[in-house]
Design a protein around this motif. Structure first.
Motif, mmCIF file in Angstrom:
data_model
loop_
_atom_site.group_PDB
_atom_site.id
_atom_site.type_symbol
_atom_site.label_atom_id
_atom_site.label_comp_id
_atom_site.label_asym_id
_atom_site.label_seq_id
_atom_site.Cartn_x
_atom_site.Cartn_y
_atom_site.Cartn_z
ATOM 1 N N ARG A 9 5.945 -4.491 11.008
ATOM 2 C CA ARG A 9 5.517 -4.266 9.629
ATOM 3 C C ARG A 9 4.047 -3.829 9.541
ATOM 4 N N SER A 10 3.271 -4.125 10.588
ATOM 5 C CA SER A 10 1.858 -3.746 10.559
ATOM 6 C C SER A 10 1.679 -2.227 10.531
ATOM 7 N N LEU A 11 2.749 -1.492 10.820
ATOM 8 C CA LEU A 11 2.688 -0.030 10.755
ATOM 9 C C LEU A 11 2.431 0.464 9.327
ATOM 10 N N ILE A 12 2.739 -0.370 8.336
ATOM 11 C CA ILE A 12 2.540 0.052 6.946
ATOM 12 C C ILE A 12 1.165 -0.378 6.420
ATOM 13 N N ASN A 13 0.285 -0.779 7.336
ATOM 14 C CA ASN A 13 -1.040 -1.243 6.915
ATOM 15 C C ASN A 13 -1.804 -0.192 6.107
ATOM 16 N N GLN A 14 -1.574 1.087 6.415
ATOM 17 C CA GLN A 14 -2.270 2.149 5.698
ATOM 18 C C GLN A 14 -1.517 2.596 4.431
ATOM 19 N N ALA A 15 -0.333 2.042 4.202
ATOM 20 C CA ALA A 15 0.442 2.411 3.015
ATOM 21 C C ALA A 15 -0.311 1.963 1.756
ATOM 22 N N GLY A 16 -0.360 2.838 0.768
ATOM 23 C CA GLY A 16 -1.063 2.482 -0.471
ATOM 24 C C GLY A 16 -2.571 2.481 -0.305
ATOM 25 N N PHE A 17 -3.074 3.171 0.722
ATOM 26 C CA PHE A 17 -4.520 3.219 0.959
ATOM 27 C C PHE A 17 -5.233 3.775 -0.278
ATOM 28 N N ASN A 18 -6.309 3.120 -0.660
ATOM 29 C CA ASN A 18 -7.054 3.569 -1.840
ATOM 30 C C ASN A 18 -8.542 3.368 -1.603
ATOM 31 N N TYR A 19 -9.374 4.060 -2.357
ATOM 32 C CA TYR A 19 -10.814 4.016 -2.141
ATOM 33 C C TYR A 19 -11.501 2.892 -2.905
ATOM 34 N N GLU A 20 -10.724 2.033 -3.519
ATOM 35 C CA GLU A 20 -11.315 0.862 -4.167
ATOM 36 C C GLU A 20 -11.223 -0.360 -3.261
ATOM 37 N N ARG A 21 -10.009 -0.605 -2.710
ATOM 38 C CA ARG A 21 -9.816 -1.785 -1.856
ATOM 39 C C ARG A 21 -9.209 -1.439 -0.498
ATOM 40 N N MET A 22 -9.225 -0.164 -0.175
ATOM 41 C CA MET A 22 -8.823 0.348 1.137
ATOM 42 C C MET A 22 -7.388 -0.049 1.517
ATOM 43 N N GLN A 23 -7.224 -0.991 2.465
ATOM 44 C CA GLN A 23 -5.905 -1.301 3.039
ATOM 45 C C GLN A 23 -5.228 -2.509 2.379
ATOM 46 N N ASN A 24 -5.732 -2.951 1.235
ATOM 47 C CA ASN A 24 -5.259 -4.231 0.683
ATOM 48 C C ASN A 24 -3.757 -4.255 0.401
ATOM 49 N N ILE A 25 -3.188 -3.147 -0.090
ATOM 50 C CA ILE A 25 -1.766 -3.128 -0.438
ATOM 51 C C ILE A 25 -0.897 -3.209 0.810
ATOM 52 N N GLY A 26 -1.195 -2.363 1.799
ATOM 53 C CA GLY A 26 -0.415 -2.375 3.033
ATOM 54 C C GLY A 26 -0.565 -3.687 3.782
ATOM 55 N N PHE A 27 -1.783 -4.239 3.806
ATOM 56 C CA PHE A 27 -2.031 -5.504 4.490
ATOM 57 C C PHE A 27 -1.200 -6.630 3.874
ATOM 58 N N THR A 28 -1.211 -6.706 2.550
ATOM 59 C CA THR A 28 -0.466 -7.755 1.862
ATOM 60 C C THR A 28 1.039 -7.569 2.015
ATOM 61 N N ALA A 29 1.485 -6.307 1.975
ATOM 62 C CA ALA A 29 2.913 -6.041 2.153
ATOM 63 C C ALA A 29 3.376 -6.406 3.555
ATOM 64 N N THR A 30 2.493 -6.255 4.540
ATOM 65 C CA THR A 30 2.842 -6.578 5.922
ATOM 66 C C THR A 30 3.134 -8.062 6.090
ATOM 67 N N ILE A 31 2.266 -8.915 5.553
ATOM 68 C CA ILE A 31 2.434 -10.355 5.739
ATOM 69 C C ILE A 31 3.275 -10.990 4.640
ATOM 70 N N GLY A 32 3.701 -10.188 3.651
ATOM 71 C CA GLY A 32 4.444 -10.715 2.506
ATOM 72 C C GLY A 32 5.664 -11.551 2.864
ATOM 73 N N PRO A 33 6.613 -11.032 3.676
ATOM 74 C CA PRO A 33 7.807 -11.818 4.009
ATOM 75 C C PRO A 33 7.480 -13.143 4.686
ATOM 76 N N ALA A 34 6.473 -13.159 5.570
ATOM 77 C CA ALA A 34 6.085 -14.398 6.249
ATOM 78 C C ALA A 34 5.485 -15.392 5.248
ATOM 79 N N LEU A 35 4.692 -14.886 4.303
ATOM 80 C CA LEU A 35 4.124 -15.764 3.280
ATOM 81 C C LEU A 35 5.214 -16.381 2.415
ATOM 82 N N GLU A 36 6.218 -15.587 2.085
ATOM 83 C CA GLU A 36 7.332 -16.108 1.283
ATOM 84 C C GLU A 36 8.077 -17.208 2.032
ATOM 85 N N LYS A 37 8.167 -17.072 3.341
ATOM 86 C CA LYS A 37 8.846 -18.090 4.145
ATOM 87 C C LYS A 37 8.008 -19.366 4.241
ATOM 88 N N ILE A 38 6.695 -19.197 4.326
ATOM 89 C CA ILE A 38 5.809 -20.362 4.420
ATOM 90 C C ILE A 38 5.745 -21.117 3.098
#
Length: 265
Positions: free
Chosen positions: A19-48
């Motif tokens: 899932r870390s491959l999507i780290n650059q998904a949703g890249f923006n010049y305000e918060r950079m990689q925040n969307i892809g980063f959160t989407a990457t760890i999202g399923p694990a966070l839901e499990k925790i």
């Protein structure tokens, strides 16, 4: 870190690498990689936090803040954070750790991958391709494939060993970078001599039918390939002075055409 029952298994961390491959998904010049980063760890966070929706929302919001780190090394940081979340660590503490680590990881990753490994491999592979060898593009592809495969051990390393792995990496980064820099300078020096062609055409008639070539009998006798080296460093100097690269390209073309027309080259 507080004790807590394990909620993630080995396959969850391996999936994190994918899932870390999507780290650059949703890249923006305000918060950079925040969307892809959160989407990457999202399923694990839901499990925790499957039994605590409020905490899940809090942690997800925290990770939507600014982050910009190296895209290959990011699984290490994500694995580390998940191990802390799973262990019951305060989300505010985890956020501070993320903020303190994503910058150094970016510096380490950029220095080794983008500023050292890729320039060296680009030169080697371009040279092989120019000689008609299919090995050139294959090797270049293998570098990116190796970077892809590296995501999985990094994710598990971050999850299992925490900050110790980063400390070890930082201690050895200078040695690795210095060794790679020496190799890069050697290769780039050879590439200049191989790919930059510049020689003077004029000859001097010394009588009795004998001529002296300015290039072969004078310049090359002092330092072979001196002109290509000097021209390359001249272009580099102008680039450092912020001269427009397009202007330098056009200038090189004009110089080559005029020099050939006038019989200089």
């Amino acid at each position: 870190m507080k004790e807590s029952k394990k909620k993630l298994n080995r396959s969850d961390i391996t999936r994190l690498g994918y899932r870390s491959l999507i780290n650059q998904a949703g890249f923006n010049y305000e918060r950079m990689q925040n969307i892809g980063f959160t989407a990457t760890i999202g399923p694990a966070l839901e499990k925790i936090y499957k039994n605590d929706k409020k905490k899940l929302a809090e942690v997800t919001k925290d990770n939507l803040e600014f982050i910009n780190t190296h895209n290959v090394l990011v699984p290490y940081l994500e694995g580390l954070m998940l191990s802390l979340y799973e262990g019951g660590e305060d989300p505010e503490t985890v956020k501070k750790i993320k903020i303190s680590l994503f910058g150094p990881l970016a510096g380490v990753g950029d220095a080794i991958f983008w500023f050292t490994l890729m320039p060296i491999m680009s030169g080697i592979c371009a040279s092989l391709a120019d000689q008609g060898s299919v090995l050139g593009p294959i090797l270049y592809f293998l570098v990116f494939f190796a970077a892809f495969c590296l995501r999985f051990p990094l994710a598990h390393m971050g999850y299992s060993t925490g900050t110790k792995a980063l400390e070890t990496l930082q201690k050895n980064t200078e040695k690795v970078s210095n060794s790679a820099s020496i190799l890069a300078v050697t290769i780039l020096g050879g590439l200049i001599a191989s790919y930059v062609s510049l020689s003077l055409a004029p000859v001097i008639d010394v009588g009795n039918g004998n001529v002296i070539s300015l290039q072969e009998d004078f310049i090359d006798m002092i330092i072979p390939n001196l002109l290509p080296l000097a021209y390359t460093f001249g272009i580099y100097y102008l680039l450092k002075k912020k001269v427009n690269p397009s202007l330098l390209i056009v200038g090189t073309i004009v110089l080559a055409v005029l020099g050939t027309f006038l019989g200089l080259f």
